[in-house]
Design a protein around this motif. Structure first.
Motif, PDB file in Angstrom:
ATOM      1  N   GLY A 159     -23.433  22.736  -3.358  1.00  0.00           N
ATOM      2  CA  GLY A 159     -22.368  22.056  -4.062  1.00  0.00           C
ATOM      3  C   GLY A 159     -22.529  22.241  -5.560  1.00  0.00           C
ATOM      4  N   LEU A 160     -21.548  21.767  -6.317  1.00  0.00           N
ATOM      5  CA  LEU A 160     -21.537  21.936  -7.769  1.00  0.00           C
ATOM      6  C   LEU A 160     -21.787  20.596  -8.446  1.00  0.00           C
ATOM      7  CD1 LEU A 160     -20.901  23.875 -10.180  1.00  0.00           C
ATOM      8  CD2 LEU A 160     -18.537  23.065 -10.024  1.00  0.00           C
ATOM      9  N   LEU A 161     -22.804  20.551  -9.294  1.00  0.00           N
ATOM     10  CA  LEU A 161     -23.063  19.371 -10.115  1.00  0.00           C
ATOM     11  C   LEU A 161     -23.237  19.861 -11.547  1.00  0.00           C
ATOM     12  CD1 LEU A 161     -25.529  16.421  -9.409  1.00  0.00           C
ATOM     13  CD2 LEU A 161     -24.544  16.987 -11.617  1.00  0.00           C
ATOM     14  N   ALA A 162     -22.221  19.623 -12.377  1.00  0.00           N
ATOM     15  CA  ALA A 162     -22.207  20.135 -13.745  1.00  0.00           C
ATOM     16  C   ALA A 162     -22.342  18.990 -14.742  1.00  0.00           C
ATOM     17  CB  ALA A 162     -20.911  20.913 -14.012  1.00  0.00           C
ATOM     18  N   VAL A 163     -23.054  19.249 -15.825  1.00  0.00           N
ATOM     19  CA  VAL A 163     -23.231  18.288 -16.907  1.00  0.00           C
ATOM     20  C   VAL A 163     -22.891  18.984 -18.218  1.00  0.00           C
ATOM     21  CG1 VAL A 163     -24.896  16.893 -18.178  1.00  0.00           C
ATOM     22  CG2 VAL A 163     -25.005  16.967 -15.693  1.00  0.00           C
ATOM     23  N   ALA A 164     -22.102  18.317 -19.064  1.00  0.00           N
ATOM     24  CA  ALA A 164     -21.777  18.845 -20.395  1.00  0.00           C
ATOM     25  C   ALA A 164     -22.253  17.850 -21.444  1.00  0.00           C
ATOM     26  CB  ALA A 164     -20.269  19.082 -20.536  1.00  0.00           C
ATOM     27  N   VAL A 165     -22.998  18.342 -22.433  1.00  0.00           N
ATOM     28  CA  VAL A 165     -23.502  17.471 -23.492  1.00  0.00           C
ATOM     29  C   VAL A 165     -23.081  18.013 -24.850  1.00  0.00           C
ATOM     30  CG1 VAL A 165     -25.471  16.598 -22.184  1.00  0.00           C
ATOM     31  CG2 VAL A 165     -25.718  18.685 -23.512  1.00  0.00           C
ATOM     32  N   GLY A 166     -22.823  17.095 -25.763  1.00  0.00           N
ATOM     33  CA  GLY A 166     -22.420  17.466 -27.110  1.00  0.00           C
ATOM     34  C   GLY A 166     -21.724  16.305 -27.786  1.00  0.00           C
ATOM     35  N   PRO A 167     -21.551  16.360 -29.093  1.00  0.00           N
ATOM     36  CA  PRO A 167     -20.912  15.256 -29.811  1.00  0.00           C
ATOM     37  C   PRO A 167     -19.433  15.147 -29.490  1.00  0.00           C
ATOM     38  CG  PRO A 167     -21.300  17.088 -31.292  1.00  0.00           C
ATOM     39  CD  PRO A 167     -21.966  17.443 -30.002  1.00  0.00           C
ATOM     40  N   ASN A 201     -26.780  21.819 -11.462  1.00  0.00           N
ATOM     41  CA  ASN A 201     -26.972  23.269 -11.327  1.00  0.00           C
ATOM     42  C   ASN A 201     -26.029  24.076 -12.219  1.00  0.00           C
ATOM     43  OD1 ASN A 201     -24.594  22.867  -9.813  1.00  0.00           O
ATOM     44  ND2 ASN A 201     -25.733  22.917  -7.863  1.00  0.00           N
ATOM     45  N   LEU A 202     -25.303  23.388 -13.094  1.00  0.00           N
ATOM     46  CA  LEU A 202     -24.522  24.069 -14.120  1.00  0.00           C
ATOM     47  C   LEU A 202     -24.505  23.153 -15.345  1.00  0.00           C
ATOM     48  CD1 LEU A 202     -21.234  26.059 -13.720  1.00  0.00           C
ATOM     49  CD2 LEU A 202     -21.524  24.500 -15.633  1.00  0.00           C
ATOM     50  N   THR A 203     -24.954  23.665 -16.484  1.00  0.00           N
ATOM     51  CA  THR A 203     -25.069  22.849 -17.690  1.00  0.00           C
ATOM     52  C   THR A 203     -24.313  23.506 -18.826  1.00  0.00           C
ATOM     53  OG1 THR A 203     -27.302  22.214 -16.988  1.00  0.00           O
ATOM     54  CG2 THR A 203     -26.678  21.695 -19.255  1.00  0.00           C
ATOM     55  N   CYS A 235     -23.729  28.127 -21.623  1.00  0.00           N
ATOM     56  CA  CYS A 235     -23.546  27.800 -20.207  1.00  0.00           C
ATOM     57  C   CYS A 235     -24.777  28.259 -19.435  1.00  0.00           C
ATOM     58  CB  CYS A 235     -22.287  28.493 -19.672  1.00  0.00           C
ATOM     59  SG  CYS A 235     -21.985  28.216 -17.910  1.00  0.00           S
ATOM     60  N   LEU A 236     -25.510  27.310 -18.881  1.00  0.00           N
ATOM     61  CA  LEU A 236     -26.688  27.606 -18.080  1.00  0.00           C
ATOM     62  C   LEU A 236     -26.296  27.480 -16.613  1.00  0.00           C
ATOM     63  CD1 LEU A 236     -27.597  25.943 -20.817  1.00  0.00           C
ATOM     64  CD2 LEU A 236     -29.851  26.114 -19.786  1.00  0.00           C
ATOM     65  N   ASN A 237     -26.321  28.605 -15.918  1.00  0.00           N
ATOM     66  CA  ASN A 237     -25.946  28.603 -14.511  1.00  0.00           C
ATOM     67  C   ASN A 237     -26.938  29.415 -13.703  1.00  0.00           C
ATOM     68  OD1 ASN A 237     -25.126  31.396 -14.734  1.00  0.00           O
ATOM     69  ND2 ASN A 237     -23.222  30.682 -15.676  1.00  0.00           N
ATOM     70  N   ARG A 238     -26.585  29.738 -12.480  1.00  0.00           N
ATOM     71  CA  ARG A 238     -27.518  30.419 -11.581  1.00  0.00           C
ATOM     72  C   ARG A 238     -27.936  31.791 -12.104  1.00  0.00           C
ATOM     73  NH1 ARG A 238     -27.202  28.061  -6.407  1.00  0.00           N
ATOM     74  NH2 ARG A 238     -27.479  25.844  -6.782  1.00  0.00           N
ATOM     75  N   ARG A 239     -27.133  32.370 -12.995  1.00  0.00           N
ATOM     76  CA  ARG A 239     -27.435  33.724 -13.469  1.00  0.00           C
ATOM     77  C   ARG A 239     -28.140  33.744 -14.821  1.00  0.00           C
ATOM     78  NH1 ARG A 239     -22.193  37.373 -11.641  1.00  0.00           N
ATOM     79  NH2 ARG A 239     -22.097  36.584  -9.503  1.00  0.00           N
ATOM     80  N   GLY A 240     -28.368  32.581 -15.413  1.00  0.00           N
ATOM     81  CA  GLY A 240     -29.033  32.552 -16.701  1.00  0.00           C
ATOM     82  C   GLY A 240     -28.237  31.775 -17.734  1.00  0.00           C
TER      83      GLY A 240
END
Length: 314
Positions: free
Chosen positions: A32-40, A187-189, A227-232
């Motif tokens: 499954g997809l669990l994404a987090v985005a951080v920033g101001p 697993n996706l940032t 973007c940090l994902n499965r490929r880098g």
């Protein structure tokens, strides 16, 4: 007792276009997809979530947008009336993007329980975007409904893959704002501009295998993320979500300005590393000046500033 490997068949062939190389969701079919985005604030985290919500809605998901600031109804229609209404709409799946108005954790809890109930019963793909996630989950607080809402979001993160439930959460900081369960399962940032140098301590392990440092994050503009994902790790510039395009004010084009005087060039040179300055050989300067369309006066002023700066550092 043997167990079947969980395989999200709806992810086979599904993709995300986030301003970089295409992300093939088949890579997330067993997790499954669990994404987090951080920033101001104001740097595009919400747009990133809306972009994913729209793209998944076009590929068979029902997207649920948790809206704490009451901004999304103007883009996606009236919010659901109640948790019971949300369950009904998730069962019918006729409306592909649903808005839930929840200004705080206590408001969110019954809707979160409704999402879990619908996901458990129907096992059909649901994408949940939680904007301003720090309002609903915290590594420290348990009062004002935050404990219950954090438990629900942790269930989304830990058990969602078995229920075709995917999650996207935004936060201002990488650490100290969201429950650790979200970060341990992500697993996706998406990491946007970082204006606080102290934030790098929490982010540095994410970039350990790359040459990216705090200055690279600080230089990101609105809509730009690593973007940090499965490929880098990939740098992306997010396109604007379709619904946001219709309501966003037209930006005034800003003409690029380059140093023109000796003092302006001198200041620019001071901010450059020795390695970069030494790389500015005459042929390189000539090429860059032509590409940038510099005037002879700008080139002359820059040449004097470069020579003075190199001499001062010798």
């Amino acid at each position: 007792m043997s167990r079947d490997v969980i395989n999200r068949t709806e992810m086979i062939g599904a993709t995300l276009e986030l301003g970089g190389p295409t992300i093939e969701l088949a890579e997330y079919a067993t997790t499954g997809l669990l994404a987090v985005a951080v920033g101001p604030r104001g740097h595009g985290k919400t747009n990133a979530g809306l972009l994913i919500a729209e793209q998944l809605a076009d590929q068979g998901w029902v997207s649920v947008l948790i809206d704490p600031e009451g901004e999304l109804e103007s883009m996606y229609g009236a919010a659901v009336k109640s948790p019971a209404d949300l369950i009904k709409k998730l069962a019918s799946r006729k409306i592909k993007i649903l808005v839930v108005c929840a200004t705080d954790a206590e408001d969110f809890v019954p809707y979160g329980q409704a999402i879990l109930e619908a996901a458990e019963e129907h096992r059909k793909p649901i994408f949940v975007m939680v904007d301003e996630g720090q309002l609903f989950t915290s590594p420290r607080r348990r009062s004002d409904g935050i404990g219950d809402s954090a438990d629900i979001l942790n269930q989304f993160a830990e058990r969602g893959r078995k229920r075709s439930l995917d999650l996207f959460v935004t936060a201002h900081r990488y650490s100290g704002t969201l429950h650790r369960s979200l970060f341990s399962n992500k697993n996706l940032t998406l990491v946007g501009c970082q204006e606080d140098p102290t934030a790098w301590a929490g982010l540095a392990p994410q970039f350990k295998a790359s040459r990216i440092d705090y200055s690279d994050l600080n230089a990101l503009g609105p809509g730009e993320f690593f973007c940090l994902n499965r490929r880098g790790v990939e740098k992306v510039r997010m396109p604007m979500a379709e619904a946001l395009k219709k309501v966003a004010p037209k930006a005034t084009a800003i003409k690029r300005t380059l140093p023109a005087t000796f003092s302006e060039w001198d200041q620019a040179m001071r901010d450059m590393t020795d390695e970069r300055l030494q790389a500015l050989t005459p042929p390189v300067v000539e090429l860059l000046s032509a590409v940038a369309g510099l005037s002879p006066q700008q080139v002359l002023a820059g040449g004097h500033a470069l020579a003075d700066e190199l001499e001062a550092r010798a």
